[in-house]
Design a protein around this motif. Structure first.
Motif, short mmCIF file in Angstrom:
data_model
loop_
_atom_site.label_atom_id
_atom_site.label_comp_id
_atom_site.label_asym_id
_atom_site.label_seq_id
_atom_site.Cartn_x
_atom_site.Cartn_y
_atom_site.Cartn_z
N THR A 132 51.66 33.65 33.62
CA THR A 132 50.71 34.37 32.79
C THR A 132 49.76 33.37 32.15
O THR A 132 49.65 33.25 30.96
CB THR A 132 51.39 35.16 31.64
OG1 THR A 132 52.07 34.23 30.78
CG2 THR A 132 52.34 36.16 32.16
N GLU A 142 58.38 49.77 28.04
CA GLU A 142 58.01 48.97 26.87
C GLU A 142 59.22 48.72 25.98
O GLU A 142 59.43 47.60 25.49
CB GLU A 142 56.90 49.68 26.08
CG GLU A 142 56.51 48.90 24.84
CD GLU A 142 55.30 49.51 24.12
OE1 GLU A 142 54.49 50.19 24.78
OE2 GLU A 142 55.18 49.28 22.90
N HIS A 195 52.18 47.00 38.51
CA HIS A 195 51.26 46.48 37.50
C HIS A 195 50.89 47.53 36.48
O HIS A 195 50.00 47.34 35.67
CB HIS A 195 49.99 45.95 38.17
CG HIS A 195 49.12 47.03 38.74
ND1 HIS A 195 49.39 47.64 39.95
CD2 HIS A 195 48.02 47.63 38.27
CE1 HIS A 195 48.46 48.55 40.19
NE2 HIS A 195 47.62 48.58 39.19
N HIS A 235 51.51 49.18 33.19
CA HIS A 235 52.28 49.00 31.96
C HIS A 235 51.53 49.64 30.80
O HIS A 235 50.32 49.84 30.85
CB HIS A 235 52.48 47.52 31.67
CG HIS A 235 52.98 46.73 32.82
ND1 HIS A 235 54.20 46.98 33.43
CD2 HIS A 235 52.43 45.70 33.51
CE1 HIS A 235 54.37 46.13 34.42
NE2 HIS A 235 53.31 45.35 34.50
N THR A 272 53.27 46.80 26.30
CA THR A 272 53.89 45.88 27.24
C THR A 272 52.92 44.77 27.62
O THR A 272 53.28 43.59 27.65
CB THR A 272 54.33 46.64 28.51
OG1 THR A 272 55.20 47.72 28.14
CG2 THR A 272 55.06 45.72 29.46
N GLU A 273 51.70 45.16 27.89
CA GLU A 273 50.69 44.17 28.26
C GLU A 273 50.56 43.11 27.18
O GLU A 273 50.47 41.91 27.46
CB GLU A 273 49.33 44.84 28.48
CG GLU A 273 49.23 45.71 29.72
CD GLU A 273 49.15 44.89 31.01
OE1 GLU A 273 49.26 43.65 30.97
OE2 GLU A 273 49.00 45.52 32.08
N LYS A 274 50.56 43.57 25.96
CA LYS A 274 50.42 42.63 24.84
C LYS A 274 51.59 41.65 24.83
O LYS A 274 51.41 40.44 24.70
CB LYS A 274 50.35 43.42 23.53
CG LYS A 274 50.16 42.59 22.29
CD LYS A 274 49.48 43.37 21.17
CE LYS A 274 49.23 42.51 19.94
NZ LYS A 274 50.21 42.75 18.85
N ALA A 292 51.51 39.18 27.61
CA ALA A 292 50.41 38.22 27.46
C ALA A 292 50.77 37.15 26.44
O ALA A 292 50.36 36.00 26.56
CB ALA A 292 49.14 38.95 27.03
N GLU A 351 55.66 40.13 38.47
CA GLU A 351 55.53 41.53 38.86
C GLU A 351 55.87 41.68 40.33
O GLU A 351 55.32 40.95 41.17
CB GLU A 351 54.12 42.05 38.58
CG GLU A 351 53.85 42.19 37.08
CD GLU A 351 52.43 42.63 36.77
OE1 GLU A 351 52.18 43.07 35.64
OE2 GLU A 351 51.56 42.50 37.66
N ARG A 356 45.61 39.76 38.48
CA ARG A 356 46.43 39.77 37.27
C ARG A 356 47.08 38.42 37.00
O ARG A 356 47.28 37.63 37.91
CB ARG A 356 47.51 40.86 37.37
CG ARG A 356 46.93 42.26 37.16
CD ARG A 356 48.00 43.33 37.23
NE ARG A 356 49.08 43.12 36.28
CZ ARG A 356 49.03 43.47 34.99
NH1 ARG A 356 47.93 44.04 34.53
NH2 ARG A 356 50.03 43.23 34.20
#
Lengths: 348, 348
Positions: free
Chosen positions: A2, B120, B139, B141, B145-147, B150, B158, B166
């Motif tokens: 990431t 999540e 991919h 989410h 979850t993305e937060k 990241a 993934e 991504r």
DNA sequence: TTGTAAGCGTTATCAC
DNA sequence: GTGATAACGCTTACAA
């Protein structure tokens, strides 16, 4: 991954958002934030709100490792299963995992592939995480595993089996009785030359108990037991085919075959059909497991359905009861005998 | 359980065998025992032997929770999968788990049931265990979850998808291309009225991508797309039956059907046969997944086989590489595109 | 209802 | 090669 964040992941959680970060930002003490997560009702609504805001803003995620260490009881439960990808155990895992996760527990999972040694390794590693409970499959364990489960303080549960004389909580059924039921069923249907096909997976000791139930019953009925054992560790379909070919070429053919599981039965069914055998007229076929495809075969496969999902759910329930997460009448019920269901379809 | 041991499980690890117990007994310092476990080569053979004896005698099991806290990297890896008991994902779990456990890592597992919210929740809980890596499916989410992925420092992977743009490591295949391949294959076989049956599981967004590939290709070929959507959240078999019944009763029947997965296809196949439909003469059927039963159906089911096991193994490999447990050439390969295999059987 | 102080069992760090 | 010491982030015990 990431993207590159920290250059080389700082070791001791440098700059991490902790309980203290949240506490300071919210103007309360750390323990109050801790209570906010664990016993929110003990925190005044006003502070609760303030803490919630900070938690959200900072994206704070409680460190369960630290919590587990401090409280000596992590919200994690360990399970060792013979085969994750087998259709038969998957339902148990699912029932177990779902029920637990509803109460905030996570699942630590490993498969043993019917190897006592692999099971022991998994148990040892799991115990190091001091899980809230440990769930095993069957009562067959190595001496090392036995020692560990005898000495640990955490609840131990054995599923997919039923051995009342053993210490751990038992949730399952008697494989021996499954063998008995299979033989009786076919006998009741009028079959007299009933064969049993063993599992090719060496290590599936429970299948041997089903065979024993079969053998004893056949003798009791005044018939002749006939056990075929495929080559060790053949793929299940192939083993089933091998068995069917061998049995159909015998001098005196069986008129019914019990397969140790549905995979073998499906292989046998296919091999029989290819050779022009009519099922069940030429020979009846009975499986074990009620795998998803059983009803989709032609002829559809008669089989004995173990309470896979129920065992998972009940295992989770007993675990939660032991942990005080669910109410218990008197004490957590140690013996839980469930029923298998003989599903009569076309093949027998 | 396992008989009453300690009356009510002493709280703070009273009387537990710890590193210090072992150290004292062996007449060395705690850190030496720690090294004995983690870098044995740094401990003199003489002491190693002494420690080994004590460890064995006391039945000491290292507390991985404490270790995880101290080192900020537990030997645990988390995975969220849509469905543990689905035949399609089980192989991925298995490949993943087996490869990891060979290196001493344990698997923390949860299923999302295609719910972004459940995913999540699982991710949040998992991150609390500070796993060595986090593996997700697809991919799709939630924002939450993305937060989290990241902001976390741990490797995120993934699988079951391939989105080069991504950040996380991608291990999978293009669902869109699967849809393209399915349509092209049937077109190449001479079929012209090709329908697509959606998955009944709302939330299976990847299936929509396969549909999009199908639709685009059909248009490109100058044909007419035809998408049937079963009632939401019907059981797969039932949904397949519903679709087949509906399509066969249409004014102009399709001459080939692509089902979103093999479960639906099997249901459709059965419904068709019951209605006297000949497959593939009357209508061809193509599935996705190559579930274990696909080859056992009559007619056997043509389908597209995703690299399920390979994805699991590769995910584990990438994780181990990122952790320095396996050698890496230059850097851990971020983009890993695998192939699906169109398996031509009897149904199409 | 809230806070203070003392660990939980291990590993990182630095010294020998 | 070995050890003393200080964290790691949280919860328990006790006090206010």
């Amino acid at each position: 991954m990431t993207a590159e964040k920290t250059p080389g992941r700082k070791r001791r959680g440098a700059g991490r958002v902790t309980l203290n970060t949240v506490a300071k930002q919210a103007g309360v003490s750390a323990i109050t934030v801790s209570r906010y997560f664990n016993q929110p009702e003990q925190v005044s609504p006003e502070r609760r709100e303030r803490i919630a805001a900070v938690v959200n803003e900072l994206g704070y995620v409680p460190n369960l490792v630290a919590g587990g260490l401090a409280s000596a009881r992590g919200k994690i439960v360990a399970m060792v299963i013979p085969n994750i990808s087998g259709p038969i155990f998957a339902n148990t895992i699912q029932g177990f995992s779902d029920t637990l996760s509803r109460h905030g527990y996570q699942l630590l999972l490993a498969s043993s592939y019917f190897s006592l040694e692999q099971e022991e390794n998994a148990v040892r590693a799991f115990l190091g995480w001091s899980p809230a409970a440990l769930v095993l499959t069957s009562h067959f364990h190595s001496a090392g595993t036995e020692k560990m489960i005898a000495e640990t303080d955490i609840p131990v549960i054995e599923t997919w089996d039923y051995q009342p004389e053993r210490d751990p909580v038992q949730i399952g059924f008697s494989h021996y009785e499954v063998g008995v039921a299979a033989a009786r069923y076919l006998h009741g249907k009028g079959y007299r030359r009933i064969a049993f096909v063993q599992n090719s997976a060496a290590g599936d000791l429970s299948a041997l108990e089903r065979r024993d139930g079969y053998t004893a019953t056949i003798l009791e009925l005044g018939l002749e037991p006939w056990v075929f054992t495929p080559d060790a560790d053949r793929a299940p379909f192939e083993a089933g085919k091998q068995a069917m070919d061998a049995l159909m070429n015998a001098a005196l053919r069986p008129d019914a075959i019990i397969f140790a599981n549905d995979n073998l039965a499906a292989g046998g069914l296919l091999a029989g059909q290819r050779a022009g055998l009519k099922v069940p007229e030429g020979c009846a076929v009975l499986g074990f497991g009620d795998y998803p495809f059983a009803e989709m075969l032609l002829p559809s496969l008669s089989t004995i359905k173990p309470p896979a999902l129920e065992m998972g759910v009940m295992a989770a329930t007993r675990v939660l009861e032991s942990l005080g997460e669910l109410p218990v009448e008197h004490e957590v019920s140690r013996l839980n005998l469930l029923e298998c269901l003989l599903i009569e379809r076309e093949s027998a």
